[in-house]
Design an enzyme around this catalytic site. Sequence first.
Site, PDB file in Angstrom:
ATOM      1  N   GLN A 156     -38.942 -47.261  14.534  1.00 40.50           N
ATOM      2  CA  GLN A 156     -39.736 -47.503  15.730  1.00 40.50           C
ATOM      3  C   GLN A 156     -39.443 -46.455  16.797  1.00 40.50           C
ATOM      4  O   GLN A 156     -40.344 -46.015  17.514  1.00 40.50           O
ATOM      5  CB  GLN A 156     -39.431 -48.902  16.278  1.00 40.50           C
ATOM      6  CG  GLN A 156     -40.352 -49.379  17.379  1.00 40.50           C
ATOM      7  CD  GLN A 156     -41.726 -49.731  16.853  1.00 40.50           C
ATOM      8  OE1 GLN A 156     -41.875 -50.020  15.676  1.00 40.50           O
ATOM      9  NE2 GLN A 156     -42.723 -49.728  17.716  1.00 40.50           N
ATOM     10  N   GLU A 157     -38.197 -46.057  16.884  1.00 38.16           N
ATOM     11  CA  GLU A 157     -37.790 -45.108  17.926  1.00 38.16           C
ATOM     12  C   GLU A 157     -38.188 -43.676  17.602  1.00 38.16           C
ATOM     13  O   GLU A 157     -38.643 -42.933  18.484  1.00 38.16           O
ATOM     14  CB  GLU A 157     -36.260 -45.172  18.119  1.00 38.16           C
ATOM     15  CG  GLU A 157     -35.760 -46.451  18.779  1.00 38.16           C
ATOM     16  CD  GLU A 157     -36.093 -46.501  20.267  1.00 38.16           C
ATOM     17  OE1 GLU A 157     -36.605 -45.502  20.797  1.00 38.16           O
ATOM     18  OE2 GLU A 157     -35.844 -47.536  20.893  1.00 38.16           O
ATOM     19  N   SER A 158     -38.020 -43.236  16.348  1.00 40.04           N
ATOM     20  CA  SER A 158     -38.136 -41.800  16.064  1.00 40.04           C
ATOM     21  C   SER A 158     -38.893 -41.459  14.795  1.00 40.04           C
ATOM     22  O   SER A 158     -39.035 -40.272  14.475  1.00 40.04           O
ATOM     23  CB  SER A 158     -36.729 -41.197  15.956  1.00 40.04           C
ATOM     24  OG  SER A 158     -36.051 -41.739  14.832  1.00 40.04           O
ATOM     25  N   TYR A 213     -42.827 -53.498  20.975  1.00 44.80           N
ATOM     26  CA  TYR A 213     -41.604 -52.936  20.380  1.00 44.80           C
ATOM     27  C   TYR A 213     -40.872 -53.998  19.561  1.00 44.80           C
ATOM     28  O   TYR A 213     -40.564 -53.784  18.383  1.00 44.80           O
ATOM     29  CB  TYR A 213     -40.722 -52.418  21.515  1.00 44.80           C
ATOM     30  CG  TYR A 213     -39.424 -51.773  21.120  1.00 44.80           C
ATOM     31  CD1 TYR A 213     -39.375 -50.428  20.776  1.00 44.80           C
ATOM     32  CD2 TYR A 213     -38.232 -52.490  21.154  1.00 44.80           C
ATOM     33  CE1 TYR A 213     -38.166 -49.812  20.453  1.00 44.80           C
ATOM     34  CE2 TYR A 213     -37.024 -51.895  20.831  1.00 44.80           C
ATOM     35  CZ  TYR A 213     -36.987 -50.552  20.475  1.00 44.80           C
ATOM     36  OH  TYR A 213     -35.790 -49.959  20.162  1.00 44.80           O
TER      37      TYR A 213
END
Length: 790
Positions: free
Chosen positions: A622-624, A750
């Site tokens: 999700q972040e990168s 998120y």
Amino acid sequence: MAGLLGKRTQEKDCLETVRAGWVVVIALLGVLLAACGDATREETAGGIENGSPAEATEEATEEATEERASQASEPEAPAFTNYINQGDLAEIHQHGTLRLLAPKGLEEVSLPRDGLPTVEWRALAEKFAEQRGLAVQWIYVDSFADLIPALREGQGDVIAVNFTRTEQRAEQVLYVRPLKYVQEQLITRRVQGSAPKSAAAAESISAPISAPIKVAVRKGSAFEETISELAESSSNKSQVSLQAQILDEPISQDELLGGVADGTFAATIIDSNLSAVLLEDFPTLKAENLTDRGRAIAWAVRSDAAALGQALNEFLTEEHLVAAQQRNNARRDWAQIKESKTLRVLTRNHPASYFMWRGELMGFDYDLLKRFAEDHGLRLSMVVPGHDVDLAEALAEGKGDVIAASLTVTDARKQQGLVFTRPYMQVTEQLIAAADKAQEMMVPVAERLIGQSVAVNPLNSYYSSLEALAALQADVVESEGSKPVNILPIQGATTEQLIDAVAEGRYDYTVADSHLVQIEQTYRDDFVVVGDLSEEQAIAWAVRKDQPELLGKLNGFLNEYYRGLFFNVTYNKYFKEEKFIKGKQGERLRDTTELSPYDPLVRKHAVPADLDWRMVVSQMYQESRFNPKARSFAGARGLMQVMPRTGKQLGISDLYHPENSIRAGVSYLGWLEERFPSSLPFDQKIYFSLAAYNAGHGHVRDARVLAKKLGKDPNRWFDNVEEAMLLLSKPQYYKKARFGYVRGREPVNYVREIRDRYFGYLSVAKKERLGESLGEQLGEQSGEKAAEQL
């Protein structure tokens, strides 16, 4: 204490004496009757009317003889013989048994109650063993004091009871993630007008504040340590001096509370999760928190059993999050769905409906219903039951709102109560064989299958089609001395797994829908289609009869989109475009051996932090998107997108380095989790920590405060605090919040996307475990098949 245990011993001795007496009497009478012969028995019977002692004695003797003979002829199951094993999970699997440690005198001898955590956790521990293919054996020790020594000596594998985590114990064992946080509560009698029944009770009611109250606690319990700590500190909320009365004999919680109630003991201590249930039966008792701090309840393994600890942490995280997802089971129609803002979709993990590719959720049914949800302002929640669960039954139980799993419209399913939407696809059922049988394709299917075996899952529509074929064949083959098709029901098997089994030669044939076959044939050539088993059949979504409004909305969507641009592009993407199919379907996630290129590093740092590494991988994507060089517009860096300032506070630099970023992300996640109350439920603490990772702890705190003002539950994220978070982007709400404005949509999406991806990993893991079990089953059955051919 002596009175309470003495009374229990006397009752037991009395009962044993009575039993022994009856055994002797019946045996002696049986011998006498046998010696007297038939004449004596007739004379005796003649002098006494029906129901005489002689007849009763004779019948009892005969029954006793028959029972002894029966017992002699039926071999007893061998008793479990314990052994010493100080190994980790691999060694436990070699023995085939998971040994669960518990002290004698627990709730096993008490009345079972709904809501009692020991009952729930016992079932949870046994489920873990079952999932691992292990037998379960409970090993009982004399007291809590014997649990850790027995574990360390290798007499058991897991301490699986209401076991408080203390610093002293943590030096000797490895604790798994806490199951719950509780308060330790002092239990005493309520002050009443009547005189106390004993000196102990009088002590708890009328003793001066300076006089210590004797508190009965089980030997080895954490409460000994608590009483000692309170004596040395000022954190005792009860404002009384306590003195431990250690009970050496095994005793249950019910007996402890009963002892306080009748005056045998002045007081005792129990955890708040137990008192909430048990005190309902003891209205004369009251509970009072001893301190402000909460204590962690957790299971324990040996300090060097890291693999077992990791497996338990993954299992417990999975169980808590899945249970939370299923907690809101309800039979809903459109109004309730709109109110909840979530559409729950029951589906299967397979290439046509729902699968995962490099962290992205995909599938034809998934994409269609995602558009439907967006059109109506809904969120999508995908629910993937086990492959042995009938989706129609899951829908009837309220586990979802709609079935979207490439479901064929059949009369049998309609009889189960399913109502189908208009069709959105037409397929045929096709007979599958190994590639080396391609030369036999000219033989008609009905003729080919005479006397042959076909392996299918009995929950699939293929099973009914084969039954119909067998009925048609019956009359013909009877005259020829042959047999109709032999249907092999393989419980829980997926179509892909059965195609694999046929390709490997374990079965002769299986059946699959043509659209699934079309996908599989794009990237593999080890099987062939030898003919159609059915005419074209309709594929549709399904709801219950009590959902007419939802049915209308779904039909309206299909009427609008069917064969339109969006529908055609989506259909072609999954079933026509060879490049997409080879790239996405061929590389879709089939097992959990590698979720990302950084799995070893994630495990290295997540496992010691009691985090499920699969959840961290989901968050990393999700972040990168697994890009170690990723950088956000705000300056966050690396795989876990940690801000340089945060990394510096954690003592970690060079956040573009994969291990540094993962270590920083895991550390920061742990720091955030500690900022929330320990009383938060297990699953909710995970969700709140994720939200805080994205939006900041202060904004999550504001959202909890606002949720409470709105009458929502401030301790639950989904449908409660997340709704308040969305409102904090509006002036009338964020102007009154301590930390002001936040783009609420970001943390809401998120958390939900990380959770859904994690559930996607779990569905693959379930399929993986099923494949291992099925492999063993197929191996056994293929051995039987070979024996038959010989």
